[in-house]
Every structure is written in C-alpha cells, then in structure tokens.
Design a protein around this motif. Structure first.
Motif, PDB file in Angstrom:
ATOM      1  N   MET A  23      22.789 -20.961 -56.515  1.00  0.00           N
ATOM      2  CA  MET A  23      22.058 -19.718 -56.531  1.00  0.00           C
ATOM      3  C   MET A  23      22.551 -18.879 -55.364  1.00  0.00           C
ATOM      4  SD  MET A  23      18.019 -18.739 -56.241  1.00  0.00           S
ATOM      5  CE  MET A  23      17.593 -19.438 -57.796  1.00  0.00           C
ATOM      6  N   GLY A  24      22.608 -17.589 -55.593  1.00  0.00           N
ATOM      7  CA  GLY A  24      23.053 -16.694 -54.547  1.00  0.00           C
ATOM      8  C   GLY A  24      22.231 -15.425 -54.536  1.00  0.00           C
ATOM      9  N   ILE A  25      22.569 -14.584 -53.608  1.00  0.00           N
ATOM     10  CA  ILE A  25      21.901 -13.297 -53.488  1.00  0.00           C
ATOM     11  C   ILE A  25      22.906 -12.221 -53.866  1.00  0.00           C
ATOM     12  CG2 ILE A  25      20.859 -11.667 -51.876  1.00  0.00           C
ATOM     13  CD1 ILE A  25      19.881 -14.073 -50.280  1.00  0.00           C
ATOM     14  N   VAL A  26      22.471 -11.298 -54.721  1.00  0.00           N
ATOM     15  CA  VAL A  26      23.322 -10.192 -55.148  1.00  0.00           C
ATOM     16  C   VAL A  26      22.689  -8.909 -54.630  1.00  0.00           C
ATOM     17  CG1 VAL A  26      24.251  -8.940 -57.122  1.00  0.00           C
ATOM     18  CG2 VAL A  26      24.065 -11.431 -57.211  1.00  0.00           C
ATOM     19  N   LYS A  27      23.468  -8.121 -53.907  1.00  0.00           N
ATOM     20  CA  LYS A  27      22.985  -6.842 -53.383  1.00  0.00           C
ATOM     21  C   LYS A  27      23.224  -5.772 -54.431  1.00  0.00           C
ATOM     22  CE  LYS A  27      22.138  -3.837 -49.870  1.00  0.00           C
ATOM     23  NZ  LYS A  27      21.199  -2.963 -50.490  1.00  0.00           N
ATOM     24  N   ILE A  28      22.152  -5.113 -54.835  1.00  0.00           N
ATOM     25  CA  ILE A  28      22.269  -3.993 -55.772  1.00  0.00           C
ATOM     26  C   ILE A  28      21.509  -2.807 -55.193  1.00  0.00           C
ATOM     27  CG2 ILE A  28      22.584  -5.430 -57.819  1.00  0.00           C
ATOM     28  CD1 ILE A  28      19.646  -4.889 -58.506  1.00  0.00           C
ATOM     29  N   GLU A  29      21.868  -1.620 -55.623  1.00  0.00           N
ATOM     30  CA  GLU A  29      21.203  -0.433 -55.089  1.00  0.00           C
ATOM     31  C   GLU A  29      19.787  -0.312 -55.661  1.00  0.00           C
ATOM     32  OE1 GLU A  29      21.242   2.393 -58.455  1.00  0.00           O
ATOM     33  OE2 GLU A  29      21.024   3.114 -56.414  1.00  0.00           O
ATOM     34  N   ASP A  30      18.959   0.392 -54.930  1.00  0.00           N
ATOM     35  CA  ASP A  30      17.534   0.472 -55.267  1.00  0.00           C
ATOM     36  C   ASP A  30      17.270   1.046 -56.658  1.00  0.00           C
ATOM     37  OD1 ASP A  30      16.878  -0.638 -52.830  1.00  0.00           O
ATOM     38  OD2 ASP A  30      16.486   1.293 -51.855  1.00  0.00           O
ATOM     39  N   GLY A  31      18.036   2.067 -57.059  1.00  0.00           N
ATOM     40  CA  GLY A  31      17.825   2.668 -58.374  1.00  0.00           C
ATOM     41  C   GLY A  31      18.097   1.695 -59.505  1.00  0.00           C
TER      42      GLY A  31
END
Length: 68
Positions: free
Chosen positions: A1-9
């Motif tokens: 499992m990992g963390i994916v950074k996505i933009e707020d919108g």
C-alpha cells in the motif's frame, strides 16, 4: 500500500463519484486508475468493451443482468 498525491479538485471529483457509484473513495480511485490503464493499453476498445471484458474475466456476463 502506498500514498498517492493528487490535487484537491480531483480528490473532490473522486469523492462525489464514489457517493454516486456506492464505492469508497479509494475504491473509486482504484477503478478509475484500472480503467485508465486498460484504456491506454487497449486504445481501440471503448469503455463499454473494457468493462464487458472485465466482467467476463470475473465470470460475469452482461446478459445475466439484461431485462427479459
């Protein structure tokens, strides 16, 4: 499992879609990622063809759900 950074919108779009599709936010994101990967690797297939193939691979046929 990992963390994916996505933009707020985009996160907000995922949250809204997950509510409509009765999925968790993570499940909705995973669905979009999976379909996107399949679309990129199968550029001649439509969305419906991609989904039909996934259902078939899971031993489900669309005709099982069609109205009589």
């Amino acid at each position: 499992m990992g963390i994916v950074k996505i933009e707020d919108g985009l996160h907000e779009d995922i949250r809204k879609a997950s509510t409509v599709m009765c999925r968790s936010i993570n499940a909705q994101a995973e669905f979009w990622i999976r379909v996107g990967m399949l679309a990129e690797t199968n550029p001649t297939q439509t969305f419906n063809e991609i989904i039909a193939r996934q259902l078939k691979d899971a031993d489900l046929e669309l005709s099982d759900f069609a109205a009589a």
